[in-house]
Write an enzyme that holds these catalytic residues in place. Structure first.
Site, PDB file in Angstrom:
ATOM      1  N   CYS A   2     108.906  54.939  13.886  1.00 23.45           N
ATOM      2  CA  CYS A   2     109.756  55.703  12.974  1.00 23.45           C
ATOM      3  C   CYS A   2     109.258  57.138  12.841  1.00 23.45           C
ATOM      4  O   CYS A   2     108.090  57.433  13.080  1.00 23.45           O
ATOM      5  CB  CYS A   2     109.774  55.048  11.598  1.00 23.45           C
ATOM      6  SG  CYS A   2     110.421  53.363  11.606  1.00 23.45           S
ATOM      7  N   TRP A  96     112.975  53.181  13.913  1.00 17.29           N
ATOM      8  CA  TRP A  96     112.819  52.315  15.088  1.00 17.29           C
ATOM      9  C   TRP A  96     112.741  50.890  14.554  1.00 17.29           C
ATOM     10  O   TRP A  96     111.778  50.501  13.928  1.00 17.29           O
ATOM     11  CB  TRP A  96     111.557  52.693  15.853  1.00 17.29           C
ATOM     12  CG  TRP A  96     111.218  51.785  16.993  1.00 17.29           C
ATOM     13  CD1 TRP A  96     110.350  50.737  16.969  1.00 17.29           C
ATOM     14  CD2 TRP A  96     111.736  51.836  18.318  1.00 17.29           C
ATOM     15  NE1 TRP A  96     110.290  50.141  18.201  1.00 17.29           N
ATOM     16  CE2 TRP A  96     111.126  50.794  19.051  1.00 17.29           C
ATOM     17  CE3 TRP A  96     112.657  52.668  18.964  1.00 17.29           C
ATOM     18  CZ2 TRP A  96     111.407  50.564  20.400  1.00 17.29           C
ATOM     19  CZ3 TRP A  96     112.928  52.432  20.298  1.00 17.29           C
ATOM     20  CH2 TRP A  96     112.314  51.399  21.001  1.00 17.29           C
ATOM     21  N   ASN A 133     107.006  54.784   7.599  1.00 12.70           N
ATOM     22  CA  ASN A 133     106.654  54.532   8.992  1.00 12.70           C
ATOM     23  C   ASN A 133     105.516  53.516   8.992  1.00 12.70           C
ATOM     24  O   ASN A 133     104.469  53.758   8.389  1.00 12.70           O
ATOM     25  CB  ASN A 133     106.212  55.821   9.687  1.00 12.70           C
ATOM     26  CG  ASN A 133     105.733  55.572  11.111  1.00 12.70           C
ATOM     27  OD1 ASN A 133     106.156  54.619  11.759  1.00 12.70           O
ATOM     28  ND2 ASN A 133     104.851  56.427  11.595  1.00 12.70           N
ATOM     29  N   THR A 390     109.067  45.846  36.296  1.00 10.63           N
ATOM     30  CA  THR A 390     107.825  45.643  35.551  1.00 10.63           C
ATOM     31  C   THR A 390     107.875  44.378  34.700  1.00 10.63           C
ATOM     32  O   THR A 390     106.874  43.663  34.578  1.00 10.63           O
ATOM     33  CB  THR A 390     107.548  46.874  34.671  1.00 10.63           C
ATOM     34  OG1 THR A 390     107.210  47.975  35.526  1.00 10.63           O
ATOM     35  CG2 THR A 390     106.403  46.631  33.707  1.00 10.63           C
ATOM     36  N   SER A 391     109.010  44.075  34.117  1.00 11.25           N
ATOM     37  CA  SER A 391     109.125  42.866  33.300  1.00 11.25           C
ATOM     38  C   SER A 391     108.952  41.607  34.144  1.00 11.25           C
ATOM     39  O   SER A 391     108.352  40.618  33.701  1.00 11.25           O
ATOM     40  CB  SER A 391     110.477  42.844  32.580  1.00 11.25           C
ATOM     41  OG  SER A 391     110.583  43.920  31.671  1.00 11.25           O
ATOM     42  N   SER A 437     113.873  47.307  27.233  1.00  7.52           N
ATOM     43  CA  SER A 437     114.978  47.871  26.456  1.00  7.52           C
ATOM     44  C   SER A 437     115.862  46.807  25.835  1.00  7.52           C
ATOM     45  O   SER A 437     116.579  47.079  24.870  1.00  7.52           O
ATOM     46  CB  SER A 437     115.836  48.770  27.351  1.00  7.52           C
ATOM     47  OG  SER A 437     116.490  47.991  28.351  1.00  7.52           O
ATOM     48  N   GLU A 568     102.504  45.424  40.354  1.00 11.59           N
ATOM     49  CA  GLU A 568     102.806  46.438  39.344  1.00 11.59           C
ATOM     50  C   GLU A 568     102.204  47.783  39.722  1.00 11.59           C
ATOM     51  O   GLU A 568     102.840  48.837  39.551  1.00 11.59           O
ATOM     52  CB  GLU A 568     102.300  45.972  37.979  1.00 11.59           C
ATOM     53  CG  GLU A 568     102.483  46.966  36.839  1.00 11.59           C
ATOM     54  CD  GLU A 568     103.920  47.326  36.555  1.00 11.59           C
ATOM     55  OE1 GLU A 568     104.135  48.311  35.818  1.00 11.59           O
ATOM     56  OE2 GLU A 568     104.839  46.644  37.068  1.00 11.59           O
ATOM     57  N   LYS A 572     104.321  51.272  40.387  1.00 11.96           N
ATOM     58  CA  LYS A 572     104.087  52.541  39.696  1.00 11.96           C
ATOM     59  C   LYS A 572     103.923  53.677  40.696  1.00 11.96           C
ATOM     60  O   LYS A 572     104.425  54.782  40.495  1.00 11.96           O
ATOM     61  CB  LYS A 572     102.831  52.441  38.812  1.00 11.96           C
ATOM     62  CG  LYS A 572     103.009  51.608  37.571  1.00 11.96           C
ATOM     63  CD  LYS A 572     103.921  52.293  36.596  1.00 11.96           C
ATOM     64  CE  LYS A 572     104.792  51.366  35.813  1.00 11.96           C
ATOM     65  NZ  LYS A 572     105.667  50.455  36.452  1.00 11.96           N
ATOM     66  N   GLU A 575     107.334  54.508  42.139  1.00 15.80           N
ATOM     67  CA  GLU A 575     108.250  55.092  41.150  1.00 15.80           C
ATOM     68  C   GLU A 575     108.058  56.591  40.982  1.00 15.80           C
ATOM     69  O   GLU A 575     109.029  57.345  40.928  1.00 15.80           O
ATOM     70  CB  GLU A 575     108.046  54.415  39.779  1.00 15.80           C
ATOM     71  CG  GLU A 575     108.778  53.119  39.593  1.00 15.80           C
ATOM     72  CD  GLU A 575     108.593  52.588  38.184  1.00 15.80           C
ATOM     73  OE1 GLU A 575     109.609  52.352  37.502  1.00 15.80           O
ATOM     74  OE2 GLU A 575     107.440  52.408  37.759  1.00 15.80           O
ATOM     75  N   HIS A 591      98.587  36.930  57.850  1.00 15.75           N
ATOM     76  CA  HIS A 591      99.932  36.550  58.280  1.00 15.75           C
ATOM     77  C   HIS A 591     100.841  37.757  58.445  1.00 15.75           C
ATOM     78  O   HIS A 591     102.048  37.666  58.225  1.00 15.75           O
ATOM     79  CB  HIS A 591     100.534  35.555  57.287  1.00 15.75           C
ATOM     80  CG  HIS A 591      99.766  34.284  57.159  1.00 15.75           C
ATOM     81  ND1 HIS A 591      99.609  33.387  58.195  1.00 15.75           N
ATOM     82  CD2 HIS A 591      99.066  33.761  56.118  1.00 15.75           C
ATOM     83  CE1 HIS A 591      98.868  32.376  57.801  1.00 15.75           C
ATOM     84  NE2 HIS A 591      98.524  32.578  56.536  1.00 15.75           N
ATOM     85  N   LYS A 690     115.491  55.378  32.493  1.00 22.47           N
ATOM     86  CA  LYS A 690     114.921  54.401  31.578  1.00 22.47           C
ATOM     87  C   LYS A 690     116.040  53.649  30.890  1.00 22.47           C
ATOM     88  O   LYS A 690     116.931  54.266  30.304  1.00 22.47           O
ATOM     89  CB  LYS A 690     114.064  55.135  30.540  1.00 22.47           C
ATOM     90  CG  LYS A 690     113.229  54.222  29.669  1.00 22.47           C
ATOM     91  CD  LYS A 690     111.931  53.894  30.340  1.00 22.47           C
ATOM     92  CE  LYS A 690     110.945  53.293  29.382  1.00 22.47           C
ATOM     93  NZ  LYS A 690     109.729  52.878  30.084  1.00 22.47           N
TER      94      LYS A 690
END
Length: 718
Positions: A2, A96, A133, A390-391, A437, A568, A572, A575, A591, A690
C-alpha cells in the site's frame, strides 16, 4: 504494498482543488508500488462559515487507477473546489489488497462510522478516518471484541478495526480534554503486526497523528521561513506516572518548545506524510524518517515526536535530513532497476510469505485459506500443479518435497500443454494453479477445464481479487508485494516457500515425518539471514558477468532439488539478456548436451551437498574432461568441488529442499548484471510484458464466474 500520502497546510491558503491536486500527485508518485484501488479523505464544506467549526469529512474511493479517482473528485457537485482553506489536513491511499477483494468498501481511508454513504459522505461528520500500510495480525480478535460492543463493520479488511477501536477509546474516554495523540497511543498498544498509520478526525480539526511499526513512514517539511530546529528531541511517557497525569501532559504536548514551528508563532508551514520519499521530493527535500513506535503529532502548525517508553541506546532525537537524490532514483531506492530492488527485497518478501503462518515454537503451519479443505486434500488421489514460466518452475522446485511430505503422486504441468493434451482430470484430484498476477490466460483456462471436471481447485497467487483468486475453491496469497520488473524474482521464492508450507501443513499428523518437518521449519527460521548472506556475494557475481556478457550461449546444469533452479536461471538469462541459455538436467548430459561442451561454451553447474552430490560430481568430471570451464555454485568450504572449478560461487548450506531458494538468487543477480553490461532495459525486456502490469487495473472487473461469491473470497484470507 500500500501507499500512504497525506498533506497538511497550516496558514497556507489552498483551494480545495489545489489540495486534491497535491494528494492525487502524491498517489501517482506511489503507483510503482502496485495497487488495486485508491481513496482520499478531505474536509467537507463549512456550513456555518466559521473556520473553527468542526467540518464533515468527505471520503472518495475508487477501484482502479489513481486517474479514475482523480476524475471522480470533480464529479462531486456538493464540494466547492474554489473554497480557500487556510488550514487543512487531507489523507490519501493506494491499496494493495491482502484482506478482501479490491472494492470501494475495502479501499482506504477507513472510517469509524458506518451510517453515511461510501462516497463523499457529507450528512454527518466521520469521527475518525485512517490510512494504513501493513498487516494487523490480531484483527480478528479485535473485531470480535468491538462487534460484541455494538460496533458494525462494513469491509473485509484488517484495517477497519483501527478506526473502530479509536472511536471505542474516544467514546469511553474519562476526560473531555483527551488529546488526539493519547487516543492513538492507546490504540497502537492493542495492535499486533506491521503498520504505518495516519489518522484524521473532525474532533481535532487541523491536527494530524502518524505512527509506524515495521512499515516505512516519513514526513516532509516545507516553509518559507527558517525552521527553529532540525533536531527534534523525543518526548516520552513515563510508565510511573498515573494515567490522569499522563493524559494531562499529552494533552499539552503540541505546544511544547521541542516541536518544530516556523520562526514566530502562526507562520505558514506545510507537512507531507508518505510511505517513501518519491511522493515528497517534488515538494520539499527536508524530510524526517520515523522509527518504529514513533508517534508524530502536528497541531497548531508544530510537529513533535513521542514514544511510549525509552529504550537503552536509542537516539534521543529525530533529525530533519536533506534529500539529494533525483525523483526516479528515489522511486527505486538505491537500486539501478526495479528488478535489482526486488531481488534484494527477498529477505523481507519470504518473511511476509511466512508471517502468521508458521509458529516456530510449536512447529505448526497453518494456511488459513486451505484449512477448511484440508480433509478433502488429504483424501485426494493426486496433486496436479499447473503454471507457466517462473510459476511452473516453482512447481518443479517443490514437487519432490511435496511428494515426500504428502505421500501423494504430484504431476507438474505447463498450462498450455496441459490444455493441448486434454489431460484426464478426476473428481478426487486436487489441482493447484500458480500465477503471480492471478491473470495468466493459459493457467486460467486450465483452471476452468479442471473445474468442469469436478476437481478441487487451489490458487497460489500474489494478487487478491484476481481471476484465479475468485474462481478457485480456495488458495494462498503469497504476500510477496508487487513486482514491477517484468522478470519475476521475489514471487518465485515466495511461491517456493508457500508450496513447501503446504506440504508441512498436510504432513503435520504424520509421526514418521516429524523429524523431517522439524528440519525444514528450522530451515525456514534462518532462511532470511541466509538470503542476505547470498546477496552479499553480488560483487563476485558481477565479476563473473564481466567475463560472460559477450558470449552467445550459456548452459546451466544441476539435478535433484536444483534442477528447477537451472530452468529458472536459464529463463532469467533469456528474458533480459537475450542470450541463448538452457537449463539441463545433469543426468541427461550424456544423452545429447555433452556434444555442446568445449572450452568456449560457458557452463554453470549447481553442485550442493545433498543426495545427488556424487552424481553431480560425475557430471563435473565429464565436463572438465571435454575442456569445459565450469562456473560452480557450491556449498561453502567444499574443497572437493572447487579444485575442479574455473570459478566458484560459494553459498551457505541449508536443508536440501530449501537450497533452491538460495541457489537461484546468484542466477537472478547474474542475469541482471549481464543485461546491464549488454546495454538492455532490465525492467522492460523486449516482446514481454508483466501480467501484473497489464492487468493491474483490470482485476476488479465484474467476472461472471462460478465460485466468485463472498464465501469463496473469504477462504483466501490465508
Amino acid at each position: 504494498m500500500c501507499g500512504i500520502f497525506a498533506y497538511l497546510n497550516y496558514q497556507v491558503p489552498r483551494t480545495r482543488k489545489e489540495i486534491f491536486e497535491t494528494l492525487v500527485k502524491g498517489l501517482q508518485r506511489l503507483e510503482y508500488r502496485g495497487y488495486d484501488s485508491a481513496g482520499i479523505a478531505v474536509d467537507g464544506p463549512n456550513k456555518t462559515g466559521n473556520h473553527n467549526d468542526n467540518k464533515s469529512i468527505c471520503l472518495i474511493k475508487k477501484t482502479g487507477k489513481v486517474k479514475a479517482l482523480d476524475e471522480e473528485l470533480y464529479k462531486k457537485d456538493s464540494l466547492d473546489l474554489d473554497e480557500e482553506l487556510y488550514t487543512h489536513f487531507g489523507i490519501a491511499h493506494t491499496r494493495w489488497a491482502t484482506h478482501g477483494e479490491p472494492s470501494e468498501l475495502n479501499s482506504h481511508p477507513h472510517r469509524s462510522d458506518k451510517d453515511n454513504g461510501v462516497l463523499c459522505a457529507l450528512a454527518l461528520a466521520q469521527e475518525f478516518v485512517v490510512i494504513h500500510n501493513g498487516i494487523i495480525t490480531n484483527y480478528k480478535e479485535l473485531k470480535e471484541y468491538l462487534m460484541a460492543k455494538g460496533y458494525e463493520f462494513e469491509s473485509e479488511t484488517d484495517t477497519e478495526v483501527i478506526p473502530k477501536l479509536i472511536k471505542y477509546v474516544y467514546d469511553n474516554r474519562e476526560s473531555v480534554s483527551i488529546s488526539f495523540s493519547t487516543l492513538v497511543e492507546r490504540v497502537i498498544q492493542q495492535l499486533e503486526g506491521a503498520f504505518a498509520l495516519v489518522f484524521k478526525s473532525h474532533h481535532f480539526p487541523g491536527e494530524a497523528v502518524a505512527t509506524r511499526r515495521g512499515s516505512p513512514l516519513l514526513i516532509g517539511v516545507r516553509s518559507q521561513y527558517e525552521l527553529l530546529t532540525e533536531h527534534i528531541p523525543i518526548q516520552y511517557n513515563s510508565a510511573r506516572l498515573k494515567e490522569k497525569t499522563q493524559e494531562k501532559n499529552s494533552h499539552n504536548r503540541p505546544d511544547c518548545s521541542n516541536s518544530i514551528s516556523s520562526v514566530g508563532d502562526g507562520k505558514a508551514v506545510e507537512y507531507y506524510f508518505a510511505s517513501d520519499a518519491s511522493a515528497i521530493i517534488e515538494h520539499t527535500n527536508k524530510v524526517l524518517y520515523m522509527e518504529d513506535d514513533d508517534i508524530a503529532i502536528v497541531a497548531g502548525g508544530k510537529l513533535s515526536i513521542h514514544r511510549m517508553k525509552r529504550q537503552a541506546g536509542e537516539d534521543p532525537a529525530r533529525v530533519i535530513q536533506t534529500l539529494q537524490m533525483e525523483l526516479q532514483q528515489i522511486m527505486r531506492g538505491n537500486f539501478d532497476a526495479f528488478m535489482q530492488k526486488e531481488i534484494f527485497e527477498q529477505p523481507e518478501s519470504v518473511v511476509n510469505t511466512m508471517r502468521g503462518r508458521i509458529c516456530f515454537d510449536t512447529h505448526r503451519v497453518v494456511l488459513g485459506g486451505l484449512k477448511d479443505h484440508l480433509k478433502e486434500i488429504k483424501r485426494c488421489r493426486r496433486l496436479i500443479m499447473i503454471g507457466c514460466g517462473t510459476s511452473f518452475h516453482a512447481a518443479v522446485a517443490t514437487r519432490q518435497i511435496l511428494e515426500e511430505l504428502t505421500e501423494l503422486p504430484v504431476m507438474v504441468e505447463l498450462a498450455s500443454d496441459f490444455l493441448d493434451r486434454s489431460t484426464p482430470v478426476f473428481r478426487d484430484d486436487v489441482c493447484f494453479f500458480i500465477s503471480q498476477s492471478g491473470e495468466t490466460a493459459d493457467t486460467l483456462m486450465a483452471l476452468r477445464y479442471c473445474k468442469d471436471h469436478g476437481a478441487l481447485t487451489v490458487g497460489i497467487t500474489n494478487t487478491v481479487g484476481s481471476s484465479i483468486c475468485r474462481e478457485t475453491n480456495c488458495g494462498v496469497h503469497i504476500n510477496a508485494g508487487p513486482e514491477i520488473g517484468v522478470a519475476s524474482t521475489k514471487a518465485y521464492t515466495s511461491q517456493f516457500v508457500a508450496l513447501t508450507m503446504f506440504g508441512l501443513m498436510v504432513s503435520e499428523d504424520r509421526l514418521s515425518l516429524q523429524k523431517r518437518r522439524l528440519e525444514i521449519i528450522n530451515g525456514f527460521k534462518v532462511l532470511p539471514e541466509l538470503i542476505k548472506k547470498v546477496l552479499s556475494l553480488d560483487d563476485n557475481i558481477k565479476a563473473i558477468a564481466n567475463e560472460l556478457y559477450q558470449r552467445k550461449s550459456l548452459l546451466v546444469m544441476g539435478r535433484g532439488f536444483n534442477y528447477a533452479t537451472c530452468l529458472e536461471g536459464a529463463l532469467k538469462i533469456k528474458e533480459i539478456t537475450y542470450m541463448h541459455s538452457e537449463g539441463i538436467l545433469a543426468g541427461e548430459l550424456k544423452h545429447g548436451p555433452l556434444a555442446l561442451i568445449d572450452k568456449h561454451m560457458p557452463v554453470i553447474m549447481i553442485i550442493m551437498k545433498d543426495a545427488c552430490y556424487t552424481k553431480c560430481q560425475n557430471a563435473l568430471q565429464q565436463v572438465t574432461a571435454r575442456s569445459g570451464r565450469p562456473i560452480i555454485l557450491c556449498c561453502e568450504d567444499d574443497t572437493e568441488v572447487t579444485k575442479n572449478a574455473y570459478k566458484t560461487i560459494e553459498l551457505p548450506h541449508t536443508v536440501d529442499c530449501l537450497q533452491g531458494i538460495l541457489s537461484v538468487i546468484p542466477l537472478q543477480l547474474l542475469s541482471f548484471h549481464l543485461a546491464v553490461l549488454r546495454g538492455f532495459d532490465v525492467d522492460c525486456p523486449r516482446n514481454l510484458a508483466k501480467g501484473q502490469r497489464e492487468r493491474f487495473f483490470r482485476v476488479f472487473d465484474a467476472w461472471e464466474c462460478p465460485g466468485s461469491g463472498e464465501g469463496t473470497r473469504q477462504r483466501w484470507w490465508s
